[in-house]
Design a protein around this motif. Structure first.
Motif, PDB file in Angstrom:
ATOM      1  N   THR A   1       0.845  -1.198   0.000  1.00 56.59           N
ATOM      2  CA  THR A   1       0.000   0.000   0.000  1.00 56.59           C
ATOM      3  C   THR A   1       0.876   1.243   0.000  1.00 56.59           C
ATOM      4  O   THR A   1       2.059   1.186   0.367  1.00 56.59           O
TER       5      THR A   1
ATOM      6  N   GLU B   1      -5.248  -6.065   6.385  1.00 54.59           N
ATOM      7  CA  GLU B   1      -5.836  -4.758   6.653  1.00 54.59           C
ATOM      8  C   GLU B   1      -5.741  -4.362   8.124  1.00 54.59           C
ATOM      9  O   GLU B   1      -5.676  -3.178   8.448  1.00 54.59           O
TER      10      GLU B   1
ATOM     11  N   ARG C   1      -3.741   4.146   0.389  1.00 52.89           N
ATOM     12  CA  ARG C   1      -4.409   3.763  -0.851  1.00 52.89           C
ATOM     13  C   ARG C   1      -4.808   2.293  -0.763  1.00 52.89           C
ATOM     14  O   ARG C   1      -4.347   1.563   0.109  1.00 52.89           O
ATOM     15  N   GLU C   2      -5.643   1.883  -1.667  1.00 53.00           N
ATOM     16  CA  GLU C   2      -6.109   0.498  -1.660  1.00 53.00           C
ATOM     17  C   GLU C   2      -4.925  -0.462  -1.790  1.00 53.00           C
ATOM     18  O   GLU C   2      -4.010  -0.241  -2.596  1.00 53.00           O
ATOM     19  N   SER C   3      -4.938  -1.512  -0.988  1.00 46.75           N
ATOM     20  CA  SER C   3      -3.850  -2.490  -1.011  1.00 46.75           C
ATOM     21  C   SER C   3      -3.838  -3.240  -2.336  1.00 46.75           C
ATOM     22  O   SER C   3      -4.890  -3.574  -2.890  1.00 46.75           O
ATOM     23  N   THR C   4      -2.640  -3.494  -2.847  1.00 47.80           N
ATOM     24  CA  THR C   4      -2.476  -4.264  -4.079  1.00 47.80           C
ATOM     25  C   THR C   4      -1.604  -5.481  -3.795  1.00 47.80           C
ATOM     26  O   THR C   4      -0.857  -5.517  -2.815  1.00 47.80           O
TER      27      THR C   4
ATOM     28  N   SER D   1     -10.000 -11.546  -0.801  1.00 48.50           N
ATOM     29  CA  SER D   1     -10.911 -10.565  -0.192  1.00 48.50           C
ATOM     30  C   SER D   1     -12.290 -10.626  -0.844  1.00 48.50           C
ATOM     31  O   SER D   1     -13.318 -10.473  -0.170  1.00 48.50           O
TER      32      SER D   1
END
Length: 677
Positions: free
Chosen positions: A372, A417, A438-441, A623
């Protein structure tokens, strides 16, 4: 006295911290056991731990157990903090694995047990919460045998399970319940015992069974199982006896008296130990948690610390060791003990005192699979945020702080998370920094597809650097990481230049042809050359006609990338092994969902109205499966998963933007580097 460094491990909410409190109370260290719910436990000292009711950082507390000094290490149970557990495993003499009598064996329980068995750490099992509604001794034992190990020996019976009056009654050595299980385990691992028993059943005397069980437990071949309740105290005394009688201890050196002003003569054994935790003191100073395996470290000693083929020094300014629930200032920390050491400004987790010779420090759990970007709420705080994250990375190296110099962004690696939430709260409470994420990748990796070689020679082509470097890149064994080898004579140029090349190779391979870290490869230096230190007559040293380390650091990325181009790379994604427990009538609706998420069910089993599905699923799709599961199973589905392996990406190759000066573009790279120089 002797010493036992004991780890308490469990899946989150199994009662690990409550058991630690009960053990401290039984040893007389605390007057009353603390409560996780009330936030007053001895080992969960962080405000964030007390507020959330989970263990985030490992903590050490000491007590006396019948002449044995026990250094008890409470570890996190949540899978997002598995790296904290990993660092502890290498310093343990024994462990207690806690399992809930209600929930039974859970995903994290299996991960922990595999690691304990792989490292041959003697382990007792404590089945907690026998007073809780739904507690079931036999079901839990079946789960342990099926999912963890068959080499278990139940140490007693449970009465009134599931009630506040639940109690544990230990088996006597002659009880049939103990004898039959002990005989089975000993017969599997002790040929002499088996031969004697087949000849004469009376050879299985109570004394021999007890001694044999202790010997196999010490070799991590058998696992005695105790039952109890950390809340009520049931079974804790019996567990304590088991810790003292069944787990191996380390003999202690004579120096360890409370009022000693000066240490006795240092033992003959060389000092050898490992740093498994680093924290910051009130003034920002580093405090290293050091487990000593041999010898001793004294105040005012100058220590040489080894780290990944490098070494650095520091002078010890103060030491404390753990005694009866507190850390007490001492002049030395000796073999078998854990000490807090001040004065080592450059210390990092994993540093080794003395020559490293223990393979237990290799990674035993999966790497982080998420990444992230951390964004400060106020742009002016970017510098302060980088400094704060660098300090957090000292305490948890696997978060792998990475700075994108081009976009001025900060990246962190994560397990989940919850870890992100903890980092956010820590930055706010300890550093006064408000951040967003930011959104986790998903983090991918690259591996060489073949063999490639490249060469940059002094004054050949457009090489502006006074350095000759030739490298060959080829695939290595899976899991081997990056290995650097010399194919030239070590004396062909100064060692500092070789070191500059090796360090730069590792740094460059953090970003491959597609932007992901390159691993499982062998890099061999095939050519080397330099211009010796020289100058014009009667003048000072002239950089323009003498090679420096900067020349080798500048040219090596170009050689690495060109060799990688010749080899080619393949991109791999992390894949988890999953287990789904769900109602049997939910199997039909969920199979198409698994297919859509690229999951591969491998086995399914029906147990009456319940069904178990096991298989593999890409980490990036977990997820989505978690979000859809409640609706598909009426809220009754339970998903467990853990990292299993990396699998080659099919179809469109994911790319990650580069965060360096991009040696893939030679012109751009040379412009940046030469301008910087």
């Amino acid at each position: 006295m002797s010493t036992l460094n004991l780890g308490i491990l469990a899946h989150v909410d199994a009662g690990k911290t409550s058991l630690t409190e009960r053990l401290l109370h039984a040893a007389g260290v605390i007057d009353q056991p603390g409560s996780v719910d009330d936030g007053n436990t001895r080992t969960d000292t962080l405000e964030l731990e007390r507020r959330r009711g989970i263990t985030i950082k490992s903590a050490v507390v000491s007590f006396d157990l019948g002449g044995v000094t026990v250094n008890l290490i409470d570890t996190p149970g949540h899978p997002d903090f598995i790296a904290e557990v990993e660092r502890v495993l290498g310093v343990l003499d024994g462990a207690v694995l806690v399992i809930s009598a209600v929930e039974g064996v859970q995903a994290q329980t299996r991960v922990l047990m595999r690691a304990l068995r792989r490292l041959d750490i003697p382990t007792l099992i404590f089945v907690n919460k026998i007073d809780r509604r739904g507690a079931d001794r036999e079901r839990t034992l079946r789960g342990i045998r099926e999912k963890l190990t068959r080499a278990i020996v139940p140490m007693g019976a449970v009465h009134k399970a599931g009630t506040a009056e639940a109690a544990f009654t230990p088996f006597a050595a002659h009880d049939a319940g103990f004898a039959s299980a002990a005989i089975d385990v000993l017969a599997d691992h002790d040929d002499a015992f088996l031969a004697d028993y087949l000849e004469d059943e009376h050879a299985a005397s109570p004394k021999r069974l007890r001694l044999g069980l202790a010997e196999l437990t010490g070799r991590s071949l058998a696992h005695p199982v105790f039952f109890g309740s950390a809340i009520t105290g049931a079974g804790v005394a019996e567990l304590t006896d088991g810790i003292r009688e069944l787990l191996p201890t380390t003999a202690e050196h004579a120096y360890q008296t409370a009022d000693a002003a000066e240490p006795q003569d240092a033992p003959a054994d060389p000092a050898r130990g490992t740093v498994f935790k680093v924290e910051r003191g009130p003034a920002g100073e580093k405090i290293a948690y050091l487990r000593m395996f041999s010898g001793a470290v004294h105040t005012r000693d100058r220590l040489t610390l080894h780290r990944a083929g490098t070494r650095h020094e520091g002078k010890v300014t103060a030491i404390s060791v753990f005694e009866r629930g507190a850390d007490v200032r001492r002049e030395a920390v000796t073999a078998g003990h854990i000490g807090k050491v001040w004065g080592l400004a450059d210390v990092r987790i994993g540093d080794v005192v003395g020559e490293p010779d223990t393979p237990r420090r290799a990674h035993h759990f999966s790497p982080p699979t998420l990444e992230t970007v951390v964004v400060p709420s106020r742009r002016a705080e970017k510098g302060a945020l980088h400094a704060a994250l660098a300090q957090l990375a000292e305490q948890d190296p696997l978060i792998d702080l990475r700075q994108d110099d081009v976009r001025q962004e900060l990246y962190l690696s994560l397990y989940g998370e919850v870890q992100k939430e903890v980092i956010e709260a820590t930055l706010a409470e300890e550093y006064g920094l408000e951040v967003g994420f930011r959104e986790s990748t998903t983090i991918h990796i690259e591996r060489p597809a073949g063999t490639g070689a490249a060469l940059e020679a002094i004054k050949k082509g457009d090489n502006p650097f006074l350095a000759t470097v030739g490298l060959r890149v080829e695939p290595g064994a899976i899991g081997s990481g990056v290995q650097f080898r010399l194919g030239v004579e070590l004396g062909s140029m100064p060692y500092a230049f070789f070191k500059a090349v090796e360090d730069t190779v590792h740094e460059t391979l953090r970003q491959g042809l597609h932007g992901w870290q390159v691993t499982d490869c062998v890099v061999t230096m095939t050519h080397s050359g330099y211009w010796p230190r020289q100058s014009h007559a009667h003048q000072r040293f002239d950089k323009s006609m003498s090679s420096t380390g900067a020349d080798f650091r500048g040219v090596t990325p170009l050689v690495v990338i060109e060799a990688l181009r010749g080899a080619g790379t393949k991109v791999y994604e992390p894949v988890h092994r999953f287990r789904l427990d769900l109602p049997a009538d939910s199997l039909g609706p969920i199979l198409p969902i698994l297919t859509a998420l690229r999951a591969v069910p491998q086995t399914s089993r029906l147990h009456g109205s319940a069904c178990v599905v096991e298989g593999e699923v890409p980490a990036a799709r977990v997820s989505a499966l978690e979000r859809q599961l409640p609706g598909l199973t009426g809220g009754e589905g339970v998903l467990e998963y853990e990292f299993d392996h990396y699998e080659e990406v099919r179809g469109e190759i994911p790319r990650r933007p580069r965060s360096d000066h991009n040696p893939l573009d030679r012109k751009e790279y040379l412009l940046h580097v030469q301008r910087r120089v």
